[in-house]
Design an enzyme around this catalytic site. Sequence first.
Site, PDB file in Angstrom:
ATOM      1  N   ASN A 101       0.857  -1.188   0.000  1.00 35.84           N
ATOM      2  CA  ASN A 101       0.000   0.000   0.000  1.00 35.84           C
ATOM      3  C   ASN A 101       0.891   1.236   0.000  1.00 35.84           C
ATOM      4  O   ASN A 101       1.435   1.614   1.032  1.00 35.84           O
ATOM      5  CB  ASN A 101      -0.904  -0.042   1.243  1.00 35.84           C
ATOM      6  CG  ASN A 101      -1.800   1.174   1.349  1.00 35.84           C
ATOM      7  OD1 ASN A 101      -1.881   1.975   0.407  1.00 35.84           O
ATOM      8  ND2 ASN A 101      -2.474   1.330   2.476  1.00 35.84           N
ATOM      9  N   TRP A 102       1.026   1.846  -1.172  1.00 28.59           N
ATOM     10  CA  TRP A 102       1.929   2.998  -1.307  1.00 28.59           C
ATOM     11  C   TRP A 102       1.316   4.282  -0.741  1.00 28.59           C
ATOM     12  O   TRP A 102       1.969   5.320  -0.703  1.00 28.59           O
ATOM     13  CB  TRP A 102       2.303   3.210  -2.775  1.00 28.59           C
ATOM     14  CG  TRP A 102       3.310   2.223  -3.299  1.00 28.59           C
ATOM     15  CD1 TRP A 102       3.953   1.239  -2.579  1.00 28.59           C
ATOM     16  CD2 TRP A 102       3.803   2.123  -4.641  1.00 28.59           C
ATOM     17  NE1 TRP A 102       4.810   0.555  -3.398  1.00 28.59           N
ATOM     18  CE2 TRP A 102       4.739   1.066  -4.674  1.00 28.59           C
ATOM     19  CE3 TRP A 102       3.550   2.828  -5.826  1.00 28.59           C
ATOM     20  CZ2 TRP A 102       5.415   0.706  -5.837  1.00 28.59           C
ATOM     21  CZ3 TRP A 102       4.216   2.461  -6.984  1.00 28.59           C
ATOM     22  CH2 TRP A 102       5.145   1.406  -6.988  1.00 28.59           C
ATOM     23  N   LYS A 103       0.046   4.221  -0.392  1.00 28.47           N
ATOM     24  CA  LYS A 103      -0.648   5.407   0.145  1.00 28.47           C
ATOM     25  C   LYS A 103      -0.399   6.610  -0.781  1.00 28.47           C
ATOM     26  O   LYS A 103      -0.344   6.446  -1.996  1.00 28.47           O
ATOM     27  CB  LYS A 103      -0.204   5.667   1.583  1.00 28.47           C
ATOM     28  CG  LYS A 103      -0.367   4.410   2.446  1.00 28.47           C
ATOM     29  CD  LYS A 103      -0.208   4.632   3.913  1.00 28.47           C
ATOM     30  CE  LYS A 103      -0.435   3.308   4.645  1.00 28.47           C
ATOM     31  NZ  LYS A 103      -0.396   3.435   6.097  1.00 28.47           N
ATOM     32  N   HIS A 120      -9.971   1.731   4.290  1.00 28.38           N
ATOM     33  CA  HIS A 120      -8.749   1.896   5.088  1.00 28.38           C
ATOM     34  C   HIS A 120      -9.009   2.904   6.209  1.00 28.38           C
ATOM     35  O   HIS A 120      -9.715   3.900   6.006  1.00 28.38           O
ATOM     36  CB  HIS A 120      -7.601   2.375   4.192  1.00 28.38           C
ATOM     37  CG  HIS A 120      -6.268   2.255   4.866  1.00 28.38           C
ATOM     38  ND1 HIS A 120      -5.845   3.147   5.806  1.00 28.38           N
ATOM     39  CD2 HIS A 120      -5.296   1.316   4.762  1.00 28.38           C
ATOM     40  CE1 HIS A 120      -4.653   2.770   6.252  1.00 28.38           C
ATOM     41  NE2 HIS A 120      -4.298   1.662   5.633  1.00 28.38           N
ATOM     42  N   GLU A 153      -6.657  -4.327  10.358  1.00 27.31           N
ATOM     43  CA  GLU A 153      -5.627  -3.296  10.498  1.00 27.31           C
ATOM     44  C   GLU A 153      -5.897  -2.433  11.728  1.00 27.31           C
ATOM     45  O   GLU A 153      -6.565  -1.395  11.625  1.00 27.31           O
ATOM     46  CB  GLU A 153      -5.626  -2.399   9.251  1.00 27.31           C
ATOM     47  CG  GLU A 153      -5.274  -3.115   7.975  1.00 27.31           C
ATOM     48  CD  GLU A 153      -4.445  -2.234   7.065  1.00 27.31           C
ATOM     49  OE1 GLU A 153      -3.439  -2.704   6.562  1.00 27.31           O
ATOM     50  OE2 GLU A 153      -4.801  -1.053   6.912  1.00 27.31           O
ATOM     51  N   GLY A 210       1.626   2.300  10.931  1.00 26.60           N
ATOM     52  CA  GLY A 210       2.651   3.347  10.853  1.00 26.60           C
ATOM     53  C   GLY A 210       3.328   3.665  12.168  1.00 26.60           C
ATOM     54  O   GLY A 210       4.035   4.670  12.269  1.00 26.60           O
ATOM     55  N   SER A 237       2.514  -2.051  10.478  1.00 25.75           N
ATOM     56  CA  SER A 237       3.934  -2.087  10.853  1.00 25.75           C
ATOM     57  C   SER A 237       4.610  -3.425  10.577  1.00 25.75           C
ATOM     58  O   SER A 237       5.476  -3.851  11.339  1.00 25.75           O
ATOM     59  CB  SER A 237       4.109  -1.693  12.323  1.00 25.75           C
ATOM     60  OG  SER A 237       3.718  -0.366  12.528  1.00 25.75           O
ATOM     61  N   GLY A 249       2.582  -1.088   4.423  1.00 23.31           N
ATOM     62  CA  GLY A 249       2.660   0.328   4.066  1.00 23.31           C
ATOM     63  C   GLY A 249       4.115   0.758   3.957  1.00 23.31           C
ATOM     64  O   GLY A 249       4.767   0.576   2.929  1.00 23.31           O
ATOM     65  N   GLY A 250       4.635   1.295   5.048  1.00 20.76           N
ATOM     66  CA  GLY A 250       5.989   1.861   5.078  1.00 20.76           C
ATOM     67  C   GLY A 250       7.053   0.958   4.462  1.00 20.76           C
ATOM     68  O   GLY A 250       7.899   1.420   3.682  1.00 20.76           O
TER      69      GLY A 250
HETATM   70  P1  PGA Z   1       2.181   0.358   7.745  1.00 24.12           P
HETATM   71  O1  PGA Z   1       0.799   0.576   6.971  1.00 24.12           O
HETATM   72  O2  PGA Z   1       2.763  -0.936   7.249  1.00 24.12           O
HETATM   73  O3  PGA Z   1       3.016   1.548   7.370  1.00 24.12           O
HETATM   74  O4  PGA Z   1       1.879   0.298   9.189  1.00 24.12           O
HETATM   75  C1  PGA Z   1      -0.087  -0.482   6.739  1.00 24.12           C
HETATM   76  C2  PGA Z   1      -1.370   0.047   6.170  1.00 24.12           C
HETATM   77  O5  PGA Z   1      -1.821   1.123   6.584  1.00 24.12           O
HETATM   78  O6  PGA Z   1      -1.964  -0.554   5.261  1.00 24.12           O
END
Ligand code: PGA
Length: 221
Positions: free
Chosen positions: A9-11, A98, A147, A153, A184, A205-206
Site C-alpha cells: 500500500n503505497w498510500k 482503510h 488493520e 505506521g 507495521s 505500508g511503510g
Molecule cells: P504500515 O501501513 O505498514 O506503514 O503500518 C499499513 C497500512 O496502513 O496498510
Amino acid sequence: MDQKLFIANWKSHKIPSQVEAFFDTLHASAGEINWDNKKVIIAPPYPLLGKSVEAVKKTGLSISISSQDVSSFEEGAHTGEVAARLIKEYAEFAIIGHSERRESLHENDELLQKKVEQALSSGITPIYCVQNVTQQVPQGVTIIAYEPITAIGTGNPDDPTHIEEVFNTLHGTYPQTTVLYGGSVTAENSEQFLVIPSLGGFIIGGASLEAGSFISLLRQW
Ligand code: PGA
C-alpha cells in the site's frame, strides 16, 4: 497452492519517475523470491496505476495491481471521483475502508457498502479493511484486512496471539474469507506472524515504499 497475499500500500507516496525504478529493482531481485507461494499486489495512487501496469508488463513480473479506493458512484457527473469501471482497466483489486480514509474523510459503513457494490459490479475484488471485529463487512467481500489503528505506521505491530483471536472471530462471522493482517509489518518482524495458521497475508505500508525493504520481506516467505 495456498498463496499468501503481499499487498504493497503505497498510500499517497511516489511520483512517476520512482515507479519504474521500483519495478526495475524488484525485477533485478526476482530470482531471490519464491513467487509460487505468494501473490504480490501493488496498490499505487490513482495517477500511477497506468505506469505500474506498464512496468509489470515490461518486467514480466507476476504482480497484480490494486487501487487504494473506489468511488461509491457509478460513472457520471461526479467531479473528482474515479469510477470502478475505469479502475477495472488497470486494477484487479481495490482497497476499501482503510482507517486513514475512515478517519480523515469520515467514510462510514453506508458509504463503504456502496463502494464494495461498485467494485463488485465492475469485477474488482475488494480488500476490505476493518480495525476491529465489531465493524461490519459488506456482503460479497472475500478478502478482509485486519488493520488495528494502534499498529498502523507506529512500528508496533499487534501481538500475534491477539491477531489470531481476531482472525478466528472474523472467520467465524465471515466464513470463506481470506483474512490479512496490516500494521507495521517489516522484514525484521514478519517471522513472528508465522505462528498464525490462518494468516492470509499482509498489507504493507511503510516497508513497501522502498523496493529493497519490500524485497527483503518477500524473500523471507
Ligand atoms: P504500515 O501501513 O505498514 O506503514 O503500518 C499499513 C497500512 O496502513 O496498510
